[in-house]
Design a protein around this motif. Structure first.
Motif, short mmCIF file in Angstrom:
data_model
loop_
_atom_site.label_atom_id
_atom_site.label_comp_id
_atom_site.label_asym_id
_atom_site.label_seq_id
_atom_site.Cartn_x
_atom_site.Cartn_y
_atom_site.Cartn_z
N TYR A 302 21.69 3.39 -21.78
CA TYR A 302 20.43 2.81 -21.32
C TYR A 302 19.50 2.10 -22.07
CZ TYR A 302 20.18 6.07 -16.91
OH TYR A 302 20.44 6.60 -16.01
N ASN A 303 19.93 2.09 -23.34
CA ASN A 303 19.05 1.00 -24.28
C ASN A 303 19.54 -0.20 -24.28
OD1 ASN A 303 16.92 2.57 -25.70
ND2 ASN A 303 18.69 3.76 -26.78
N ILE A 304 20.54 -0.60 -23.28
CA ILE A 304 20.86 -1.86 -23.09
C ILE A 304 19.87 -2.52 -22.17
CG2 ILE A 304 22.86 -3.47 -21.97
CD1 ILE A 304 24.87 -1.53 -22.59
N ILE A 305 19.38 -1.85 -21.43
CA ILE A 305 18.60 -2.45 -20.33
C ILE A 305 17.17 -2.82 -20.99
CG2 ILE A 305 17.19 -1.47 -18.29
CD1 ILE A 305 19.77 0.44 -17.67
N PRO A 306 16.36 -2.07 -21.64
CA PRO A 306 15.46 -2.55 -22.39
C PRO A 306 15.49 -3.78 -23.06
CG PRO A 306 15.57 -0.65 -23.25
CD PRO A 306 16.44 -0.71 -22.01
#
Length: 494
Positions: A302-306
């Motif tokens: 999920y931290n790829i997205i920001p």
């Protein structure tokens, strides 16, 4: 010397074919893969040095002059990203034997790996949109092979979702290229950039630009097109997840950066304002996803997205400072995402679970892993003086210069959310009493996993601490990108 431009594509492609002939002889395959990736890295370093010293290399394959033939362009931006790709490739090859099972490794892992590296390098180096589509397909075919290395139901489900989404995206991509060709009469990016100003109906070009952005945004996982990414990047083996997280979404971001600074810069108030608002939602929703789960690998996914939101923010602001921030953050994120996925793979390997609630006290048994993860958290969150901070500082500076207060606030809030999501893993997974976690009687050997992680993490730290050495080069690349006539002249020179 321009022939050097094809080597980052040709070397891994040939290596993938050769290693397929002895894919079950694992010792030989591992040694060959390591030698091939080191040679590939040496070639990319040489290309970057030559480009920085002598200017861009343009290779016209078959001696067909641009815009009629296939053109490869090794310019400062593409050379930097190809070298970063090669560095990650070396680390992945060292890490892979400890991460993969014997069956997974034998099942053409190294062939798919080299094909992926070749496709990613080609996407960075190509000088026309149709061959960008071709290299997208090459890297996607390789990723299809890598994502199905395993036998779980969840893996099969996410593999099908991943393939279907990318098939739809690819069909739209080639259709949009056909639309663009019908309007400007070329797919060569330099010539298209020349001709867009001559088109009378600019609204058609804007529509094509939005369609092409939709394609690249799907690849890059921009809001609201990120829904396929988290689980698809979580189910494969850790080394595969590291390759996906570090490289695949970055190809989408690079494509947006290249096309919307070179070709589609005729409607900046419309397209780039859209990018800013999408960047805000991408950052916020990515952080919400990272905070919503206790699966440590899913938190990293999920931290790829920001991170994609941060890069899109710079493209939307569209100043030299902001573009420099996007490029700096792009290189930083390629490295640190590889570090984090490899680290999480090692943590899951040591703990025997990916559930954060079932971990605890790991620092007592694996202190090196614990402190490496803590340092990686600081780098990712953008704590000074690390590389994440340098990229975000440039982006925020660019936003304040253009009075884009809303996106600056979103960036600051999402940075805090990223830090909180990561520090949860350190506190709950590594802190506490060691008896909370079921430690095996004999601790697994982690050396083969730790070394490549350590090398990448050191590079990431140096990228931040040594910013005074690296920033002038990034700044010159940003100036180059913001002056598309330099690219056009280098490709279409007589």
């Amino acid at each position: 010397m321009s022939n050097l431009a094809v080597l980052p594509i040709a070397l891994p492609f040939l290596a993938g074919i050769i290693v397929a002939f002895f894919h079950k002889k694992l010792v030989a395959a591992r040694i060959f893969a390591l030698i091939a990736t080191v040679i590939h890295l040496a070639v990319t370093i040489m290309i970057l040095l030559q480009v920085n010293g002598n200017g861009s290399y343009v290779l016209e394959l078959g001696n067909w002059k641009a815009p009629y033939g296939i053109v490869l362009v090794a310019d400062p931006l593409s050379a930097l990203l190809v070298m970063t790709t090669a560095i990650i490739g070396v680390a992945a090859v060292i890490y892979a034997p400890k991460s993969l099972s014997k069956i997974q490794e034998e099942f053409y892992f190294y062939s798919f790996f080299f094909l992926l590296i070749s496709g990613v390098s080609g996407a960075f180096l190509t000088g026309d949109l149709f061959n960008l589509f071709v290299f997208f397909e090459v890297l996607l075919m390789a990723s299809y092979g890598l994502i199905v290395l395993g036998n779980g139901k969840a893996q099969l489900r996410e593999s099908l979702k991943y393939i279907l989404i990318n098939l739809f995206s690819s069909m739209l991509f080639v259709t949009t290229i056909a639309f663009l060709y019908s309007v400007v009469g070329t797919v060569n990016m330099a010539q298209a950039a020349e001709r867009v100003g001559e088109v009378e109906q600019q609204g058609i070009l804007t529509t094509i630009a939005i369609l092409l952005f939709f394609v690249f945004a799907t690849k890059a996982a921009v809001f609201p097109l990120y829904y396929w990414l988290p689980n698809s990047y979580t189910v494969p083996n850790a080394v595969v997840s590291a390759l996906f997280g570090a490289l695949l979404t970055k190809v989408g971001v690079y494509s947006i950066l290249r096309t919307f600074t070179l070709i589609f810069n005729h409607e900046v108030p419309l397209t780039h304002t859209l990018f800013i608002y999408l960047a805000i939602f991408t950052m916020i929703f990515g952080v919400i996803g990272a905070l919503s789960t206790n699966n440590v690998k899913l938190i990293i996914a999920y931290n790829i997205i920001p991170a994609v939101g941060f890069m899109l923010m710079g493209i939307g602001i569209f100043t030299e400072t902001a573009i420099a921030g996007s490029i700096y953050y792009l290189v930083h994120d390629m490295i640190i995402k590889a570090v984090l996925f490899l680290l999480i793979g090692a943590i899951i390997y040591a703990a025997g679970t990916s559930d954060l609630n079932k971990m605890g006290g790991m620092i007592h048994h694996f202190p090196v892993l614990g402190w490496m993860f803590f340092l990686s958290t600081l780098v990712l969150a953008g704590i000074p003086p690390f590389s994440g901070f340098i990229g975000k500082l440039l982006l925020i500076q660019g936003g304040l210069e253009q009075e884009e207060i809303l996106v600056v606030l979103a960036a600051l809030i999402s940075s805090l959310g990223i830090l909180f999501s990561m520090i949860r893993i350190f506190i709950k997974g590594f802190w506490g009493e060691p008896d909370i976690m079921k430690i095996p009687e004999q601790k697994p050997s982690m050396s083969l996993m730790v070394w490549p992680i350590g090398l990448l993490l050191t590079l990431s730290v140096v990228l931040g601490v040594g910013a005074e050495w690296f920033y002038p080069s990034i700044e010159s690349i940003a100036q180059y990108v913001m002056n598309p006539e330099i690219y056009i002249e280098s490709v279409l020179k007589e």
